[in-house]
Design an enzyme around this catalytic site. Structure first.
Site, PDB file in Angstrom:
ATOM      1  N   LYS A   1      30.947  45.710  30.964  1.00 48.30           N
ATOM      2  CA  LYS A   1      31.666  46.918  31.370  1.00 48.30           C
ATOM      3  C   LYS A   1      33.156  46.690  31.180  1.00 48.30           C
ATOM      4  CE  LYS A   1      33.534  48.775  34.621  1.00 48.30           C
ATOM      5  NZ  LYS A   1      34.867  49.304  34.209  1.00 48.30           N
TER       6      LYS A   1
ATOM      7  N   GLU B   1      37.101  35.628  38.753  1.00 43.88           N
ATOM      8  CA  GLU B   1      38.442  35.204  38.343  1.00 43.88           C
ATOM      9  C   GLU B   1      39.385  36.301  38.808  1.00 43.88           C
ATOM     10  OE1 GLU B   1      41.691  34.956  36.919  1.00 43.88           O
ATOM     11  OE2 GLU B   1      40.954  35.292  34.891  1.00 43.88           O
TER      12      GLU B   1
ATOM     13  N   CYS C   1      47.127  37.417  35.359  1.00 42.38           N
ATOM     14  CA  CYS C   1      46.682  36.856  36.640  1.00 42.38           C
ATOM     15  C   CYS C   1      47.385  35.547  36.943  1.00 42.38           C
ATOM     16  CB  CYS C   1      45.176  36.679  36.639  1.00 42.38           C
ATOM     17  SG  CYS C   1      44.569  35.823  35.188  1.00 42.38           S
TER      18      CYS C   1
ATOM     19  N   GLU D   1      50.666  39.963  45.118  1.00 42.13           N
ATOM     20  CA  GLU D   1      50.685  39.947  43.654  1.00 42.13           C
ATOM     21  C   GLU D   1      51.265  41.279  43.176  1.00 42.13           C
ATOM     22  OE1 GLU D   1      46.857  40.264  41.572  1.00 42.13           O
ATOM     23  OE2 GLU D   1      47.555  38.681  40.242  1.00 42.13           O
TER      24      GLU D   1
HETATM   25  P1  NAI Z   1      40.190  46.276  39.381  1.00 41.91           P
HETATM   26  O1  NAI Z   1      39.828  44.987  39.977  1.00 41.91           O
HETATM   27  O2  NAI Z   1      39.851  47.524  40.103  1.00 41.91           O
HETATM   28  O3  NAI Z   1      39.544  46.413  37.915  1.00 41.91           O
HETATM   29  C1  NAI Z   1      38.904  45.373  37.216  1.00 41.91           C
HETATM   30  C2  NAI Z   1      37.549  45.838  36.702  1.00 41.91           C
HETATM   31  O4  NAI Z   1      36.670  46.042  37.805  1.00 41.91           O
HETATM   32  C3  NAI Z   1      37.562  47.152  35.950  1.00 41.91           C
HETATM   33  O5  NAI Z   1      36.639  47.094  34.882  1.00 41.91           O
HETATM   34  C4  NAI Z   1      37.088  48.143  36.993  1.00 41.91           C
HETATM   35  O6  NAI Z   1      36.504  49.294  36.455  1.00 41.91           O
HETATM   36  C5  NAI Z   1      36.075  47.332  37.750  1.00 41.91           C
HETATM   37  N1  NAI Z   1      35.783  47.765  39.113  1.00 41.91           N
HETATM   38  C6  NAI Z   1      36.558  48.472  39.963  1.00 41.91           C
HETATM   39  N2  NAI Z   1      35.934  48.665  41.140  1.00 41.91           N
HETATM   40  C7  NAI Z   1      34.730  48.071  41.045  1.00 41.91           C
HETATM   41  C8  NAI Z   1      33.627  47.899  41.952  1.00 41.91           C
HETATM   42  N3  NAI Z   1      33.651  48.388  43.189  1.00 41.91           N
HETATM   43  N4  NAI Z   1      32.546  47.217  41.517  1.00 41.91           N
HETATM   44  C9  NAI Z   1      32.509  46.692  40.285  1.00 41.91           C
HETATM   45  N5  NAI Z   1      33.516  46.827  39.386  1.00 41.91           N
HETATM   46  C10 NAI Z   1      34.617  47.495  39.765  1.00 41.91           C
HETATM   47  O7  NAI Z   1      41.731  46.238  39.093  1.00 41.91           O
HETATM   48  P2  NAI Z   1      42.717  47.506  38.932  1.00 41.91           P
HETATM   49  O8  NAI Z   1      42.431  48.519  39.984  1.00 41.91           O
HETATM   50  O9  NAI Z   1      42.710  47.933  37.547  1.00 41.91           O
HETATM   51  O10 NAI Z   1      44.097  46.834  39.287  1.00 41.91           O
HETATM   52  C11 NAI Z   1      44.485  46.664  40.648  1.00 41.91           C
HETATM   53  C12 NAI Z   1      45.193  45.352  40.823  1.00 41.91           C
HETATM   54  O11 NAI Z   1      44.309  44.295  40.519  1.00 41.91           O
HETATM   55  C13 NAI Z   1      46.362  45.128  39.920  1.00 41.91           C
HETATM   56  O12 NAI Z   1      47.510  45.719  40.423  1.00 41.91           O
HETATM   57  C14 NAI Z   1      46.429  43.633  39.886  1.00 41.91           C
HETATM   58  O13 NAI Z   1      47.158  43.166  40.997  1.00 41.91           O
HETATM   59  C15 NAI Z   1      45.016  43.189  40.003  1.00 41.91           C
HETATM   60  N6  NAI Z   1      44.396  42.825  38.711  1.00 41.91           N
HETATM   61  C16 NAI Z   1      44.179  41.510  38.445  1.00 41.91           C
HETATM   62  C17 NAI Z   1      43.637  41.133  37.232  1.00 41.91           C
HETATM   63  C18 NAI Z   1      43.408  39.721  36.891  1.00 41.91           C
HETATM   64  O14 NAI Z   1      43.289  39.386  35.728  1.00 41.91           O
HETATM   65  N7  NAI Z   1      43.290  38.825  37.856  1.00 41.91           N
HETATM   66  C19 NAI Z   1      43.310  42.114  36.208  1.00 41.91           C
HETATM   67  C20 NAI Z   1      43.499  43.482  36.614  1.00 41.91           C
HETATM   68  C21 NAI Z   1      44.054  43.793  37.826  1.00 41.91           C
END
Ligand code: NAI
Ligand code: MG
Length: 510
Positions: free
Chosen positions: A192, A266, A300, A397
């Protein structure tokens, strides 16, 4: 005239990468994409679609299918059906597919790079020179491991059907980190992609087809959080691999608890970038650029906390400010751009809110004199100095181009500050004294410690965190263990056995 003076007088002219091939690719598909299930393109059962845009100018790029629970179910069933054949192939046969994928990625690298920059807003310099080459490297590296599985991991077998949920900051690279080891170890996959950046995963799906990968081995179900949640909860999934926010990581850990699913997470970080007084400060400045302005700071493991030894702090800040003044923010397709667009308005809003909190707490903020382009989602490089560990911006973060700086006096104090965080993903240590660096490195709780460099990645080197940065490793031999299980486990049931509570013996007080 000295060369240095010549550079000072030179004018900057834009050097845009040609985007015709990407536009032709999108137009040829009527800018509409379905789900990739069992080697075929399938419309979503709900009939729902969402738009993906270019964050640098808000232009519409394509309509993308929104997968629901039924679609996830179909994809998991396809992966299940493909599993016995795929897992039974020899390592050599699986390696041939992985080599084919790697070669196809290299062949289409320019298209991948331009599409990634359009969809995500990251500079073409990064997609072209970092993201896509690392993607190819990951597939080549894991092709080797496919061949070695039966000898190097004797007594292990594939986990089964793997659900993989990835973020938007390195869309194709995170796909590679997930898919390459999974396939190499004999698993089948339902991926996904993130809702803001699905395009390169869809091009990758096409490549799976053209490389002749058996149907169902890789399935791509696009959608947002709900689609991810449906995948997490699906009973037919044997393992979930997730990269993204700590918040969603927590939700997924709860959703998978007690289900018998294997899990790797991660998550976020607030990584320290530690500068000792004997460092070469000009190198440090370039390191800072790579640490916090690479990919707009949406990394990250970004070195987002600058810890500078007090004796050189002001001198270093002055050098950093001078460098920030010369950074270029703008069109991601411009080959001379240092910082592109923020992926989405919601992310820009989060950055702005956190910066406002820093200002409200009275922290000293510095931004360059120039303004960002107005038409897209841009944010300027930002430096906060005189930050204390109690400030919100020192702990949260920010996931944007915002650096917070603190000072320390002794190495012990540097270690204490470095570890003063909920996270433990990465750290970067700068000093001319290698003994000092090697003394400090193991004291910092972090999955990766870089010395006199930062954000250096390779497929052969495991990556992952401690504490709220998650668990499990990706890359290297250590990363393979996330995608195998010991064959002796086959003797035991998959689901945890619920033990009946022993009845307390009568007569004894408890
Ligand atoms: P997110 O964690 O919501 O998105 C990451 C993935 O998880 C996306 O594919 C999303 O569709 C999916 N997702 C969202 N809710 C889910 C659920 N309940 N169950 C399963 N999958 C789900 O991150 P988002 O909202 O895009 O960004 C929010 C914050 O997260 C950012 O401001 C940043 O601080 C952090 N982030 C950290 C990342 C990293 O590489 N460690 C990458 C992206 C965001
Ligand atoms: Mg997009």
């Amino acid at each position: 005239m000295k060369i240095k003076d010549l550079f000072e007088t030179m004018e900057y002219g834009p050097a845009p990468e040609n985007r015709d091939a990407a536009d032709q690719w999108l137009d040829a598909r009527q800018r509409e994409f379905q789900l990739f299930i069992n080697g075929e393109w399938a419309p979503p059962v709900s009939g729902k679609y969402f738009d993906t845009i270019n964050p640098a100018n808000k232009e519409f790029l394509a309509r993308i299918a929104e997968g629901g629970p039924d679609d996830v179910g179909r994809a998991v069933a396809a992966a299940r059906q493909a599993l016995p054949h795929w897992a039974a192939l020899s390592g050599h046969a699986r390696a041939r597919y992985l080599y084919a994928l790697a070669r196809q990625i290299q062949k289409h690298s320019r298209l991948f790079a331009v599409l990634e920059s359009l969809d995500n807003g990251k500079p073409i310099r990064e997609t072209r020179d970092i993201d896509i080459p690392l993607v190819a490297r990951h597939f080549y590296h894991h092709a080797g491991w496919a061949q070695l599985r039966d000898t190097e991991l004797a007594g292990y077998r594939e986990v089964g059907v793997v659900g993989q949920i990835i973020p938007w900051n390195f869309p194709l690279l995170m796909l590679a980190w997930k898919i390459a080891p999974a396939l190499a170890m004999g698993n089948t996959v339902v991926l996904k992609p993130a809702e803001y950046t699905p395009l390169t995963a869809l091009l990758f799906a096409e490549i799976c087809r053209s490389a002749g990968l058996p149907p169902g081995v890789v399935n791509v179900v696009t959608g947002a959080g709900e689609t991810g949640a449906a995948l997490t909860k699906h009973e037919g999934v044997d393992k979930i691999a997730f990269t993204g926010s700590t918040e969603v990581g927590r939700i997924i850990r709860k959703a998978t608890a007690g289900s018998g699913k294997k899990l790797s997470l991660e998550l976020g970080g607030k990584s320290p970038f530690i500068v000792f007084e004997d460092s070469d400060l000009d190198s440090v400045v370039e390191g800072v650029v790579d640490a916090i302005w690479f990919n707009q700071g949406q990394v990250c493991c970004a070195g987002s906390r600058l810890l500078a030894q007090e004796s050189v702090a002001e001198k270093l800040y002055a050098k950093i400010r001078a460098r920030m003044e010369k950074l270029r923010v703008g069109d991601p397709l411009d080959k001379s751009i240092d910082i592109g667009a923020i992926v989405a308005p919601v992310q820009l809003h989060t950055i702005e809110e956190l910066v406002r909190k820093g200002v409200d707490e009275g922290v000293r903020l510095w931004q360059p004199s120039w303004a960002c382009p107005a038409e897209g989602y841009f944010y300027p490089p930002t430096l906060f100095t005189e930050v204390s560990p109690a400030h919100v911006i020192a702990q949260e973060e920010i996931f944007g181009p915002v650096l917070v700086a603190m000072t320390f006096r002794t190495p012990a104090e540097a270690v204490q500050l470095a570890n003063n965080t909920r996270y433990g993903l990465a750290a970067s240590i700068w000093t001319d004294n290698i003994n000092l660096a090697l003394d400090i490195a193991p004291q910092v709780k972090a999955g990766t410690v870089w010395i006199n460099c930062t954000n250096v990645f390779d497929a052969a080197s495991g990556f992952g965190g401690y504490r709220e940065s998650g668990f499990g490793r990706e890359g290297g031999k250590e990363g393979l263990y996330e995608y195998v299980k010991q064959t002796e486990e086959d003797a035991f049931p998959d689901k945890p056995v619920v033990l009946k509570k022993a009845k307390p013996k009568a007569g004894k007080a408890g």
